[in-house]
Design an enzyme around this catalytic site. Structure first.
Site, PDB file in Angstrom:
ATOM      1  N   LYS A 184       0.858  -1.174   0.000  1.00 42.47           N
ATOM      2  CA  LYS A 184       0.000   0.000   0.000  1.00 42.47           C
ATOM      3  C   LYS A 184       0.901   1.232   0.000  1.00 42.47           C
ATOM      4  CE  LYS A 184      -1.495   2.466   3.157  1.00 42.47           C
ATOM      5  NZ  LYS A 184      -1.181   3.731   2.408  1.00 42.47           N
ATOM      6  N   CYS A 294      13.857  10.497   7.456  1.00 39.32           N
ATOM      7  CA  CYS A 294      13.988  10.064   8.849  1.00 39.32           C
ATOM      8  C   CYS A 294      15.445  10.094   9.293  1.00 39.32           C
ATOM      9  CB  CYS A 294      13.399   8.669   9.027  1.00 39.32           C
ATOM     10  SG  CYS A 294      14.112   7.436   7.930  1.00 39.32           S
TER      11      CYS A 294
END
Length: 493
Positions: A184, A294
């Site tokens: 997804k 990140c």
């Protein structure tokens, strides 16, 4: 890059869901628009999956699992290697797609294609090196066989900031290990993953081994997949807040999980550091991907004796950066992903300034049709500032100071996160101490970019579980099986 070239590429990007080897419409024909954050223009309109579509994708992955697990490792390796070759052939297409849907400068998108492609090549080589062990038990009563088996059908939720590399970093080891997958992609950046699926098809991947479901209702689609007892693995890259909820959901069926979550990376510069190296490293660690990574350096912790020089030199470099749409020549800073990201960056800077920080350059949003924020340098950031606690995810470089090594370590470790840290020092012994003392899963010593397909990527504390990449990466998709065989006196031990 011309509008005609962009339109031609987009005409080759599928608009449906990829389930069971076919591109199909979503239930009820639902669709949604993907936007260019630099202009807010609609880039493409694609299928919007329902929960039922998600289960159909899992059905396809489950149906393909046994055959894919039984596929010889060399065959799996060849498909992955062919996919890598196709990525090289379509590198310009992939780079442009990323720039159109995510906003990063085209040169950075091209770099991501190289980086993401390496996971395909690396794990094509690891696929044929899955091994176990065999030996006599200590009592001499039996022979032990330890083997590795695919975990099984896996579900991947990928982020918007690295739409190609985060897909390949999960898909490649899973396929190498013999697992089928449902992916997804992020609602904001699904097109790159969808185009990549066409390359996997061309590489000869069997139907149902990889399935792609794009959706605007992530929780509603993901929930039934995670709750389905046929699923055996969940991998997520995104915020710690969402990761906690997914871990709780995965616990109901005791799923294997890999979680690559938030970061709050310290960038520590000691007084003996090579300042040229430190400034170069800071630019790379902070402004790569417009600060939306990140691994981006979040807190610059600089020795008080060199903090002013460090800030001044960075300010010169940052003022020279070119802002604009990523397809434009020479652009180094593109838009942030959406308006919320712009608002967050502005709020963090405002809070720091309210507490006494000094703005050297930038510090505010840019009025335009897109979602741009000025590349920013602030110094004298005080303890307690939000910018030292929260992940910035934007082009804002915030400098605080320290007096000695112990204080630097304390400030660096003063966070719930522990993904990556950066240290600049010319003292080798100090560098080794920092490896031991800093609480992070990864560290860059005198370098500002650390990611590599051959290295294990992951954090400690609330930055996640498991590792992606390296020799460790494939083990996230393998289960260890132990078999005992009684000793036959006629067979030499």
């Amino acid at each position: 890059m011309t509008a005609e070239q962009e339109a031609e590429l987009l005409s080759r990007v599928p608009t449906g869901l990829f389930i069971g080897g076919e591109w199909i419409d979503a239930e009820g024909g639902k669709t949604f628009d993907v936007h260019d954050p630099a202009t807010n223009a609609v880039v493409h309109t694609i299928a919007d999956a329902s929960p039922a579509d998600g289960i159909r994708a899992l059905d396809a992955a489950v149906a393909a699992q046994d055959d894919w697990a039984a596929t010889p490792p060399r065959r799996r390796s060849d498909i992955l290697h062919r996919a890598w070759e196709l990525v090289q052939e379509h590198k310009d297409d992939l780079a442009l797609l990323m720039t159109l849907e995510m906003g990063k400068p085209l040169a950075e998108s091209a770099g991501e294609v190289v980086y993401g492609g390496e996971f395909l090549r690396w794990f094509s080589e690891e696929a044929v090196r899955i091994n176990g062990r065999y030996g006599l038990n200590p009592e001499g009563t039996g022979r032990m066989i330890v083997s590795q088996r695919p975990v099984g059908p896996s579900f991947f939720i990928t982020p918007w900031n690295f739409p190609f590399a985060m897909a390949t970093r999960k898909i490649a080891p899973a396929l190498a290990a013999g697992c089928t997958v449902v992916v997804k992609p992020a609602q904001l950046t699904p097109l790159t993953t969808m185009f990549f699926a066409t390359l996997l098809q061309e590489a000869g991947l069997p139907a149902g081994v990889v399935n792609i479901v794009s959706t605007t209702t992530s929780g509603k689609v993901s929930g039934p997949i995670i709750a389905d007892p046929r699923l055996r693995k969940l991998s997520f890259t995104g915020s710690t807040e969402v990761g906690r909820r997914l871990i709780a959901d995965a616990a109901q069926n005791v799923l294997r999980v890999s979680m690559e979550l938030g970061g709050n990376a310290p960038f520590v510069v000691f007084d003996d550091a090579d300042l040229d190296k430190a400034v170069d490293g800071a630019m790379a660690a902070k402004f790569r991907n417009i600060g939306q990574a990140c691994t981006a350096a979040n807190r610059f912790i600089v020795h008080e004796s060199i903090a002013d020089r460090f800030a001044n030199r960075l300010t010169e470099r940052v003022k020279a950066m070119k802002i604009g749409r990523g397809t434009e020549e020479g652009v180094t800073i593109g838009p942030l992903i959406d308006g919320d990201a712009v608002a967050k960056a502005g709020a963090l800077v405002a809070d720091a300034v309210h507490r006494g920080a000094i703005v050297h350059t930038g510090g505010s949003a840019i009025e335009s049709e897109g979602t741009f924020f000025q590349p920013t340098v602030i110094s004298d950031v005080q303890g307690g500032s939000d910018i030292l606690r929260e992940e910035i995810f934007g082009p804002v470089l915030a400098i605080a100071t320290f007096r000695d090594e112990d204080e630097a370590v304390r400030l660096a470790n003063d966070t719930q996160f522990g993904l990556v840290s950066y240290v600049f020092t010319e003292d080798l012994a100090r560098g080794h101490r920092m490896i031991d003392r800093l609480e992070s899963g990864m560290m860059g010593l005198n370098v500002g970019v650390i990611s590599n397909a051959a290295a294990p990527f992951g954090g400690v504390k609330q930055s996640g579980l498991g590792r992606e990449g390296g020799a460790e990466g494939i083990h996230e998709y393998l289960s260890t099986k132990y078999t005992m065989i009684p000793v036959d006196p006629g067979i030499p031990s």
